[in-house]
Design an enzyme around this catalytic site. Structure first.
Site, PDB file in Angstrom:
ATOM      1  N   ARG A 206     -32.942  24.643  -8.995  1.00  0.00           N
ATOM      2  CA  ARG A 206     -31.574  24.152  -8.844  1.00  0.00           C
ATOM      3  C   ARG A 206     -30.861  25.074  -7.853  1.00  0.00           C
ATOM      4  O   ARG A 206     -31.237  26.232  -7.690  1.00  0.00           O
ATOM      5  CB  ARG A 206     -30.841  24.160 -10.182  1.00  0.00           C
ATOM      6  CG  ARG A 206     -31.497  23.307 -11.271  1.00  0.00           C
ATOM      7  CD  ARG A 206     -30.738  23.449 -12.590  1.00  0.00           C
ATOM      8  NE  ARG A 206     -31.322  22.633 -13.637  1.00  0.00           N
ATOM      9  CZ  ARG A 206     -32.251  23.047 -14.490  1.00  0.00           C
ATOM     10  NH1 ARG A 206     -32.710  24.312 -14.399  1.00  0.00           N
ATOM     11  NH2 ARG A 206     -32.728  22.250 -15.429  1.00  0.00           N
ATOM     12  N   LYS A 230     -30.602  26.732 -17.063  1.00  0.00           N
ATOM     13  CA  LYS A 230     -29.478  26.446 -17.947  1.00  0.00           C
ATOM     14  C   LYS A 230     -29.664  27.179 -19.276  1.00  0.00           C
ATOM     15  O   LYS A 230     -30.764  27.260 -19.800  1.00  0.00           O
ATOM     16  CB  LYS A 230     -29.371  24.945 -18.187  1.00  0.00           C
ATOM     17  CG  LYS A 230     -29.020  24.150 -16.930  1.00  0.00           C
ATOM     18  CD  LYS A 230     -28.913  22.665 -17.233  1.00  0.00           C
ATOM     19  CE  LYS A 230     -28.492  21.885 -15.997  1.00  0.00           C
ATOM     20  NZ  LYS A 230     -28.399  20.433 -16.259  1.00  0.00           N
ATOM     21  N   HIS A 302     -30.255  18.894  -4.779  1.00  0.00           N
ATOM     22  CA  HIS A 302     -31.019  18.200  -5.806  1.00  0.00           C
ATOM     23  C   HIS A 302     -32.012  17.223  -5.190  1.00  0.00           C
ATOM     24  O   HIS A 302     -33.004  16.863  -5.834  1.00  0.00           O
ATOM     25  CB  HIS A 302     -30.073  17.464  -6.768  1.00  0.00           C
ATOM     26  CG  HIS A 302     -30.243  17.907  -8.194  1.00  0.00           C
ATOM     27  ND1 HIS A 302     -30.029  19.200  -8.609  1.00  0.00           N
ATOM     28  CD2 HIS A 302     -30.645  17.225  -9.297  1.00  0.00           C
ATOM     29  CE1 HIS A 302     -30.270  19.287  -9.907  1.00  0.00           C
ATOM     30  NE2 HIS A 302     -30.650  18.115 -10.342  1.00  0.00           N
ATOM     31  N   ARG A 305     -35.096  19.082  -5.001  1.00  0.00           N
ATOM     32  CA  ARG A 305     -35.662  19.220  -6.352  1.00  0.00           C
ATOM     33  C   ARG A 305     -36.371  17.933  -6.765  1.00  0.00           C
ATOM     34  O   ARG A 305     -37.472  17.961  -7.323  1.00  0.00           O
ATOM     35  CB  ARG A 305     -34.537  19.578  -7.320  1.00  0.00           C
ATOM     36  CG  ARG A 305     -34.969  19.769  -8.777  1.00  0.00           C
ATOM     37  CD  ARG A 305     -33.783  20.338  -9.545  1.00  0.00           C
ATOM     38  NE  ARG A 305     -33.905  20.170 -10.981  1.00  0.00           N
ATOM     39  CZ  ARG A 305     -34.541  21.014 -11.788  1.00  0.00           C
ATOM     40  NH1 ARG A 305     -35.152  22.069 -11.293  1.00  0.00           N
ATOM     41  NH2 ARG A 305     -34.575  20.812 -13.088  1.00  0.00           N
ATOM     42  N   HIS A 328     -37.127  21.454 -17.674  1.00  0.00           N
ATOM     43  CA  HIS A 328     -36.537  20.431 -18.534  1.00  0.00           C
ATOM     44  C   HIS A 328     -36.830  20.756 -19.994  1.00  0.00           C
ATOM     45  O   HIS A 328     -37.965  21.108 -20.344  1.00  0.00           O
ATOM     46  CB  HIS A 328     -37.106  19.045 -18.207  1.00  0.00           C
ATOM     47  CG  HIS A 328     -36.590  18.478 -16.934  1.00  0.00           C
ATOM     48  ND1 HIS A 328     -37.224  17.463 -16.249  1.00  0.00           N
ATOM     49  CD2 HIS A 328     -35.477  18.777 -16.193  1.00  0.00           C
ATOM     50  CE1 HIS A 328     -36.543  17.165 -15.157  1.00  0.00           C
ATOM     51  NE2 HIS A 328     -35.483  17.952 -15.110  1.00  0.00           N
ATOM     52  N   TYR A 337     -39.682  10.512 -13.279  1.00  0.00           N
ATOM     53  CA  TYR A 337     -40.422  10.639 -12.023  1.00  0.00           C
ATOM     54  C   TYR A 337     -41.697   9.803 -12.017  1.00  0.00           C
ATOM     55  O   TYR A 337     -42.243   9.511 -10.959  1.00  0.00           O
ATOM     56  CB  TYR A 337     -40.750  12.107 -11.749  1.00  0.00           C
ATOM     57  CG  TYR A 337     -39.521  12.936 -11.460  1.00  0.00           C
ATOM     58  CD1 TYR A 337     -38.862  12.841 -10.238  1.00  0.00           C
ATOM     59  CD2 TYR A 337     -38.992  13.780 -12.419  1.00  0.00           C
ATOM     60  CE1 TYR A 337     -37.721  13.576  -9.976  1.00  0.00           C
ATOM     61  CE2 TYR A 337     -37.854  14.518 -12.180  1.00  0.00           C
ATOM     62  CZ  TYR A 337     -37.226  14.413 -10.953  1.00  0.00           C
ATOM     63  OH  TYR A 337     -36.087  15.133 -10.704  1.00  0.00           O
TER      64      TYR A 337
END
Length: 360
Positions: A206, A230, A302, A305, A328, A337
Site C-alpha cells: 500500500r 493495517k 492501488h 497493488r 489481507h 482477483y
C-alpha cells in the site's frame, strides 16, 4: 509550603481544570457543530442548549477510543466524526435525546435516510452508507461495552453490501512502460521515483506502507522487505531482482545526498529537502510517470497493488499465497482477483480441453 508555591500549585490546578473543561467543550463542539444538534441530542433533556449531552459525550469517548486504543488513522477518525455528527443530527430530528432511547428501527431509519438523501445531503452510495452504519454500530457497541447502554441495538442492522467491482489492473507491458518513464532522464529524484514504483509493484505494498518504510526494514542483499500494514501487522515480503536493483541504485547514489539536505530520518524515501516523502508526493510521482508513459493520470498507487496481485494469479500463484503477500485478513478479500483471470482460464480451457470446441 510557601505562599508562592501554593499559588503556583493553585494556578496549575486551575489551569489543568480549565484546559480539561476547554477540551471537553471543544470536543462537543467538533462533534455537534450545528445548532440543531447542539440544542437536541447534544443538549439532552433538562440541559442547557450547547452543553454536551450523553450522546455527544459517548461519541467523544468512542472517538478517543479509536484514536488512542485502536490507533485509527487521521483519515478514519475524520470519516467517523463526520458520519457520527450526521447520526446525532438525525436522532435530534427524530426527537431522541439519548442513545439509550435508540431502537434497531431507528438505526435502520438512519440507513434509509442516508440512501435517500435530503435537501442538505445527496443520496449516498451503498459503500458510503455502509461506512456510516459501521461507525454507528461501533458507537453503540462501545457504549454497551462501556456500560453506558443496556443493549447493543445497532448490531441487528447490517450495512448494505456494495456492488462487487473488479479491481483495476494494467498489463505487464504498461507496468514496464510506467517504470521506464519514471527514471527516463536519470536525475537523482527520478532514480528515487523508479525505486518507489518498483517497490509498489514488486511487493504489492500500500502507498502508506511504502512511504513508511525505514532503512532497517530493507534487506536488499537477502532480497526481502518488512511491511507494516493495517493495525500494525507486519509481513515479510520477497523483493524481486528489479526492485532490489532499483533500490540499491537509489540507496547508494541518491539517498545520502538527500539526507544531507534534512535533519536526518530513518525513512527510505525522502523528498528534495531531506524529509520523509509524503503520500501525496508519492501520488504525484506516479501520476507524472503515468503521464510520461502515455497511460493517463487516473492511475493510483492501488492500481499497482491490483496489478501485482492480478499478475501473480495469472502466473499461477495460489490465492492464499497472494493473500499473505497482500496482507489481507481474510482470503475472501483476495478471491476477487480470481474473477479477473476468468478470461485467461477460459482461453486455456478452450485450447487445452479436447471437448471445449465444436468439431469442424
Amino acid at each position: 509550603m510557601t505562599a508562592g508555591a501554593m499559588t503556583a500549585e493553585t494556578m496549575t490546578a486551575e489551569t489543568m481544570t480549565a484546559d480539561a473543561m476547554t477540551a471537553e467543550t471543544m470536543t462537543a463542539e467538533m462533534i455537534t457543530a450545528e445548532p440543531a444538534v447542539a440544542a437536541g441530542v447534544a443538549g439532552g433533556a433538562g440541559q442547557p442548549a450547547g452543553r454536551p449531552g450523553a450522546a455527544a459525550r459517548t461519541v467523544a469517548g468512542y472517538l478517543d477510543h479509536l484514536a488512542v486504543e485502536r490507533g485509527s488513522s487521521a483519515n478514519t477518525l475524520s470519516s467517523y466524526r463526520r458520519d457520527l455528527r450526521r447520526y446525532l443530527r438525525y436522532l435530534s430530528e427524530q426527537g431522541i435525546d439519548s442513545l439509550a432511547e435508540v431502537q434497531a428501527a431507528t438505526v435502520s431509519g438512519f440507513l434509509a435516510a442516508l440512501r435517500e438523501g435530503d435537501r442538505d445531503h445527496p443520496a449516498l452510495s451503498a459503500a458510503s452508507a455502509a461506512r456510516a452504519v459501521v461507525a454507528v454500530r461501533g458507537l453503540h457497541k462501545f457504549g454497551y461495552a462501556d456500560g453506558q447502554l443496556a443493549a447493543d441495538v445497532a448490531r441487528e442492522v447490517k450495512p448494505p453490501a456494495p456492488p462487487r467491482r473488479l479491481p483495476k489492473a494494467i498489463s505487464v507491458e504498461d507496468v514496464e512502460r510506467l517504470l521506464d518513464a519514471a527514471d527516463f532522464d536519470q536525475t537523482p529524484l527520478s532514480v528515487r521515483d523508479r525505486a518507489l514504483l518498483e517497490v509498489l509493484y514488486g511487493t504489492g505494498a500500500r502507498i502508506s506502507e511504502a512511504v513508511g518504510l525505514d532503512v532497517d526494514d530493507l534487506d536488499v542483499t537477502g532480497r526481502s522487505v518488512l511491511l507494516r500494514g493495517k493495525g500494525g501487522k507486519q509481513r515479510l515480503i520477497p523483493l524481486g531482482s528489479f526492485a532490489a536493483k532499483a533500490l540499491s541504485a537509489y540507496l547508494v547514489r541518491v539517498r545520502p545526498e538527500l539526507v544531507r539536505q534534512g535533519r536526518g530520518t530513518p525513512k527510505v524515501f525522502l523528498n528534495s529537502r531531506g524529509g520523509p516523502l509524503s503520500r501525496q508526493s508519492a501520488w504525484t510521482v506516479l501520476r507524472g510517470a503515468a503521464d510520461k508513459a502515455g497511460l493517463g493520470t487516473d492511475l493510483s498507487p492501488h492500481t499497482l497493488r491490483h496489478s501485482f496481485a492480478t499478475h501473480l494469479m495469472e502466473g499461477g500463484a495460489d490465492v492464499r499465497v497472494v493473500q499473505e503477500l497482500l496482507g489481507h485478513a481474510s482470503v475472501t478479500t483476495t478471491q476477487i482477483y480470481t474473477l479477473v483471470t476468468v478470461d485467461q482460464l477460459r482461453e486455456v480451457y478452450t485450447v487445452a480441453h479436447p471437448r471445449a470446441r465444436a468439431r469442424t
